[in-house]
Design an enzyme around this catalytic site. Sequence first.
Site, mmCIF file in Angstrom:
data_model
loop_
_atom_site.group_PDB
_atom_site.id
_atom_site.type_symbol
_atom_site.label_atom_id
_atom_site.label_comp_id
_atom_site.label_asym_id
_atom_site.label_seq_id
_atom_site.Cartn_x
_atom_site.Cartn_y
_atom_site.Cartn_z
ATOM 1 N N LYS A 269 0.799 -0.845 0.093
ATOM 2 C CA LYS A 269 0.086 0.164 0.059
ATOM 3 C C LYS A 269 0.856 1.475 -0.101
ATOM 4 O O LYS A 269 1.668 1.126 1.261
ATOM 5 C CB LYS A 269 -0.853 0.436 1.342
ATOM 6 C CG LYS A 269 -1.928 1.259 1.332
ATOM 7 C CD LYS A 269 -2.456 1.307 2.804
ATOM 8 C CE LYS A 269 -3.937 0.347 2.948
ATOM 9 N NZ LYS A 269 -4.396 0.640 4.262
ATOM 10 N N CYS A 316 -11.285 5.759 0.806
ATOM 11 C CA CYS A 316 -11.806 6.286 1.438
ATOM 12 C C CYS A 316 -11.658 7.475 1.961
ATOM 13 O O CYS A 316 -11.372 8.118 0.244
ATOM 14 C CB CYS A 316 -10.571 5.782 2.588
ATOM 15 S SG CYS A 316 -10.613 6.275 3.928
ATOM 16 N N LYS A 349 -5.503 6.309 14.429
ATOM 17 C CA LYS A 349 -4.459 5.246 16.122
ATOM 18 C C LYS A 349 -4.910 6.506 16.670
ATOM 19 O O LYS A 349 -4.259 5.779 18.070
ATOM 20 C CB LYS A 349 -2.837 5.616 14.835
ATOM 21 C CG LYS A 349 -2.358 7.191 15.079
ATOM 22 C CD LYS A 349 -1.238 7.808 14.069
ATOM 23 C CE LYS A 349 -0.995 8.878 14.328
ATOM 24 N NZ LYS A 349 -1.393 9.078 13.075
#
Length: 387
Positions: A269, A316, A349
């Site tokens: 990716k 996304c 995160k």
Amino acid sequence: MSLQEYDCIVIGAGIQGSCTAYYLAKNNQKTLLLEQFVLPHARGSSHGQTRIIRKAYDEDYYVRMMDESYRLWAELEKEAGVKLHSRTGLLVLGPENGRDYPRYKQTLQRSRVPTVLLRREEFSQHIPNFNLTDGDGALVDTTAGVLYADKALRTIQRLFQLRGGEIKDGQKVSDISPGPVVTVTTATGAYRTKSLVITAGPWVNSLLAFTGLGLPLKVEKINVCYWREKVPGSYSIHKRFPCFIQVEPLESKHHIYGLPSNEYPGLMKVCYHVGKDTDPDERDRQTDRSDIEILQRYISRCMPGLVPVPAVVESCLYTTTPDTHFVLDRHPTHSNIVIGAGFSGHGFKFGPLVGKILYELSMGQVPSHDLTPFKISRFQGPSKSAL
């Protein structure tokens, strides 16, 4: 129409909303988590198998926040008995005399984050199949790694339900009536609560409109690109290839990031950190691929072990603020409405910590971190980018 009462309602079951709901339920609040789409789904910003987890930032407060976020992820892993991230290290690259790389380096050193500086003459020994640009420095944030996003989201939602929380998916909110008790209406029911948290990602402004508030948010469609290894395993997580962030690349003014091949065997990716404006309800109308052209040039120049044509392109949505810092605040008029928004492509995160902070705000507690950088009132003044 039924009318049910809850201590708190959270709208939006992405990572931030799910973590918020979890901490509310953990602290004995009767909590409803509403989601407009049937779960699981890939319509927002929390889907996909991987994200980078890192302390490498150019602001000290993000490093401090990540210290706690790592601890909270570990607690969730222990509670669930599930591994949610793997340490790979994060390679940070950029012009040594540029704007961004020296700031990352200084912040990591000032915060005493375990970091390895790579000299040019030893770079290829440590990072094979990668060409270091002339004039670029290189360091590794050794605490960083890959966060298993889909698994993390499912795990947190399961833990929320185990603690008595209720998820209602496929319920799009059609009205919010503010007041000392807030009424939230969907097509199938109306719900009353003393405290509302809105974490609806790209749809947050459509919900805030019911409360008389609008935030300066921009929704971008990001092309998530996977590139085939010429020799399978060359960039594999199993060979300890790190994640990377290239700041100020020659090809563009925005940074490029990558994760080792993992979720798709033989594919790495590598993505551009900026997309094109889009309507979240009609995202596929946005067909711009200029970011892919930038990535192709970068990969051809710096990553000779990858085929410079994407094998898979997913998408996304980012919801970005003008300064790319988050919004973590109470509504300026209705203090029992709390807002988590504008995570600008770097919020996943922080999920457990954001959830804890939004829980604290919704309970009227003093937040455990200084939220000055994340207040709504800052939009009246000058902005500064976080990334």
